[in-house]
Scaffold this active site. Structure first.
Site: not given
Lengths: 52, 736
Positions: B51, B455
């Site tokens: 921002c 995994d």
């Protein structure tokens, strides 16, 4: 119709200014950070006096 | 590691001492000696910047540091570049940014320089701008001609159009001409050949017609073709450039260096310069840079990235360690057995290269369309030419006009935009969700997926332990354990301290705290010796789960047990993928007990424990052989071969380099949630691509017969071209 001989060069010239401005903007990396530029106008840092 | 990376600094020759704070001075001296009093250019990645307030906070904070000349934050790339005096170090600035609340990582500016000045992109943009300028002006004149300008006026307008359009086609069309020439030389008929042919034919015929005061000139069509095709090309380039620069950023995060002991002095060397037999020092928290044998020191090592084991393993003199393992508690000296190309890390990378090669054989939708398109267009155009030559009895001018009209009308404006517009829209959406696409065809492959292999350690879990039984211990034991744990940086200890703080436990007063590398922490509490650490060191039996043991001298040692922390969004991802009807498997290198309880927690029915790297890859290959399209999600070195072998793969940003290189997409944030979105967006994107190809096909089906019978006017060509291009772009934007 004679007005055309006048108007066409004028319109081409004006568009040419736009093209030159576009070249300048690209050469000076004005399009490198579009998101940042959009946000920067909202900053209040240099509202009172210009950046030294 | 606080080594300031400088473009100008002769990095190889700078000797760097061990402590981060001492780094700056010798480096600066070396610079001064070299007489190169140049500015340091430092680059940082700030993933959290988003921002206007971020820009001013970060820039002002950094500019206040003495020696900093200028700092500029690029919000699009989330990168900060700093020009500073040579004395300013990266570590100092990272500290400053941390102080104002922004996580920053140093980047290697040498690696980034290529993408920073994106020459090709700027070049394309320039040509695009010129084409746009000409298109607008020529269109203005063409509108006058279409609305009925006659004789001398029409000729004048055509001549002016020619003056604008011809230089434009020469300048803006270059990317097409070059690539068409290259593909002709290679004996192929790429998509750029008909494009170039159409551009050249349209321009020359229009010029000829203008010179002979003909009615139809296609200058507007030629520049419009240039514009729309360049737009597609530019979008395509930008998607790839963003992916490439982000991939480079990830590579630059990890500076491949090691501390080598030479004649008693510590020298920081690039890993490629280390030879077997050298002695390397690895500090606690550091990653093993090479394969080696421990010759001094005791510690625990985390092998989870290589094997998937979640329990740290004890390491002392004589223990064999592999590159990629993380040293946890004590400093270690290693004698190098294999470095660089020969290390286990690199052998794994070679495996990946083989699998990568197999993947490039995938043909994307755009390629398939192009393959079908090029011959078809040429045949149509030539048969139109032949037919009209025969029909008109050899009127060359008319026949060439018709075949040019066919080429222009069929020219793949929409085809060139159909896929890049969708890919740009989809990858932009995924990037905002925190998923980065590294490979061009990844989206399309993602849409085919019907099986997902996860995994466990580091992927569905954070790879960081979480204390599970704090409340079961008496208050006093909690307080003593918290005090002891605070003296260590072992992951279990850190997690214990965090849990104790969250539960409001005040650490007891423990004196003489001392960490015994590889064993644990001991201290004196109310006159008695207390220990927190390994079970055998405490005099107790070791449990089957991850645990640390506290002995206070009275009673049996108390076990603080840990479970691997679930990655945020892991449960949502599993639920989301199941809802989309995908089969989900959990394949882990961890022990059966840990995997079973974990699978139960997430509601996964199919799981495999104790899988070796080769077995993981074999499982993926087996599934593929059964006809399944596998999405592999993993982070460790043990997953690398499986990642590369799968139809498409995703790895988190915390994964090892090799794993990230092997995967098609990288998850930037901690949240696993975007993976489910990715599959959904991938499917949607492919649907949009198909729709777009159909749309551009339909326009051709309507327009080509008109062109073949000689009814196509420049107005019809302009309408078909712009309408189809706009329709496909809008359709791409519908992606949610």
């Amino acid at each position: 119709m004679n007005i055309l001989t006048f108007l066409i060069p004028v319109s081409l010239f004006l568009a040419g200014i736009g093209l030159v401005a576009f070249f300048w903007a690209i050469r000076h990396k004005q399009f490198d950070d579009p998101q940042g530029s959009a946000e920067r106008i909202l900053m209040k840092d240099w509202d009172d006096h210009p950046k030294p | 590691m606080a080594i300031a990376e400088r473009i100008d600094a002769p990095v190889e020759s700078v000797q760097v001492s061990a402590c981060p704070a001492c780094v700056a001075a010798p480096a600066a001296e070396a610079l001064a000696r070299a007489g190169a009093e140049k500015d340091a250019r430092l680059m940082f990645s700030l993933p959290a910047a988003h921002c206007a307030a971020c820009i001013s906070t970060v820039e002002q904070a950094v500019q206040k540091v003495p020696g900093v000349r200028s700092a500029r934050l690029n919000l699009t790339q989330k990168r900060l570049s700093v020009d500073a005096d040579p004395g300013v170090t990266a570590a100092e600035l990272i500290g400053v940014m941390g102080g104002v609340g922004y996580e920053a990582h140093e980047l290697d500016p040498g690696l980034l320089s290529v993408t920073e000045t994106d020459r090709q992109g700027r070049d394309l943009l320039m040509r695009l701008g010129v084409a746009f300028f000409s298109m607008m002006n020529v269109m203005l004149l063409s509108v006058a001609v279409w609305s009925g300008a006659e004789s001398a006026t029409r000729d004048l307008f055509h001549w002016i159009s020619a003056a604008i359009a011809l230089p434009t086609v020469v300048f803006s069309g270059q990317p097409f001409f070059k690539s068409a020439w290259a593909s002709l030389k290679a004996g192929r008929l790429g998509m750029d050949v008909p494009i170039s042919l159409a551009l050249i034919l349209a321009s020359s015929i229009s010029l000829f017609e203008t010179a002979h005061s003909g009615h139809h000139a296609y200058f507007d069509a030629a520049v419009m073709l240039c514009f729309f095709l360049l737009l597609g090309r530019y979008l395509d380039h930008r998607t790839r450039a963003v992916a490439r620069s982000a991939a480079e950023e990830l590579a630059a995060l990890e500076v491949p260096r090691a501390t080598v002991l030479k004649d008693g002095a510590e020298v920081v060397m690039s890993i490629s310069e280390i030879a077997p037999g050298d002695v390397v020092r690895v500090r606690p928290g550091g990653r093993m840079p090479v394969d080696g044998v421990v010759i001094e020191g005791a510690s625990e090592v985390d092998r989870s990235l290589l094997t998937g084991e979640s329990l740290p393993v004890w390491a002392g003199e004589g223990t064999v360690v592999s590159a990629g393992e993380v040293n946890l508690t004590g400093p270690l000296l290693l004698r190098v057995t294999a470095a660089g190309r020969d290390s286990s890390l690199h052998r794994m990378a070679d495996l990946v290269a083989v699998a990568e090669h197999a993947r490039t054989r995938y043909t994307s939708i755009a390629d398939k369309a192009a393959r079908l398109y090029s011959p078809l267009v040429h045949i149509l155009s030539f048969s139109a030419f032949g037919f009209w030559m025969w029909k008109t009895g050899g009127d060359l001018r008319y026949a060439v006009n018709i075949s040019a009209a066919v080429l222009i009308i069929t020219c793949p404006c929409a085809l060139g935009l159909a896929v890049p517009a969708v890919v740009t829209s989809a990858s932009g959406r995924l990037f905002r969700k925190g998923l980065l696409i590294k490979h061009g065809t990844a989206l399309e492959r993602l849409a085919d997926v019907d099986t997902v292999v996860f995994d466990k350690t580091g992927t569905l879990t954070m790879g960081a332990p979480e204390l599970t039984n704090l409340g079961e211990h008496p208050r006093q034991a909690q307080e003593v354990a918290a005090a002891l744990a605070a003296a260590s940086s072992h992951p279990l200890a850190l997690s214990l301290v965090e849990a104790a703080r969250a539960a409001g436990v005040q650490p007891a007063v423990v004196e003489d705290l001392r960490e015994v590398p590889g064993y644990g922490v001991e201290g004196r509490w109310r006159g008695t010796r207390v220990r927190l650490g390994r079970a055998d060191w405490c005099g107790g039996e070791s449990l089957a789960v991850t645990a640390t043991y506290l002995c206070t001298g009275e009673g049996a040692p108390r076990a603080f047990t840990f479970a691997d922390r679930l990655r945020p969004g892991a449960a949502e991802v599993v639920a989301g993928l199941k809802a989309q009807g995908l089969r989900i498997l959990l394949v882990s290198g961890d022990s059966a007990g840990a995997v079973a309880s974990f699978a139960g927690r997430l509601g996964l029915d199919e799981w495999i424990a104790g899988a070796l790297p080769a077995e993981k890859a074999a499982k993926v290959a087996e599934l593929t052989a059964e006809g399944a399209r596998v999405l592999m999600v993993g982070d460790g070195l043990n997953d690398t071969a499986a990642l590369a072998g799968a139809h498409v793969s995703i790895s988190p940003a915390t994964a090892l380099d090799a794993a990230r290189v092997a995967s098609d997409m990288v998850l930037l944030g901690q949240d696993m949630g975007p993976v489910a979105d990715a599959v959904r967006i991938g499917r949607q994107a492919v649907r949009r691509m198909r729709e777009n190809l159909v749309i551009s096909g339909v326009y051709n089906v309507v327009a080509v017969p008109l062109a073949l019978v000689g009814m196509a006017t420049p107005l019809a060509a302009a309408l078909a071209m712009s309408l189809s291009s706009i329709t496909v772009s809008l359709n791409a934007l519908r992606l949610k």
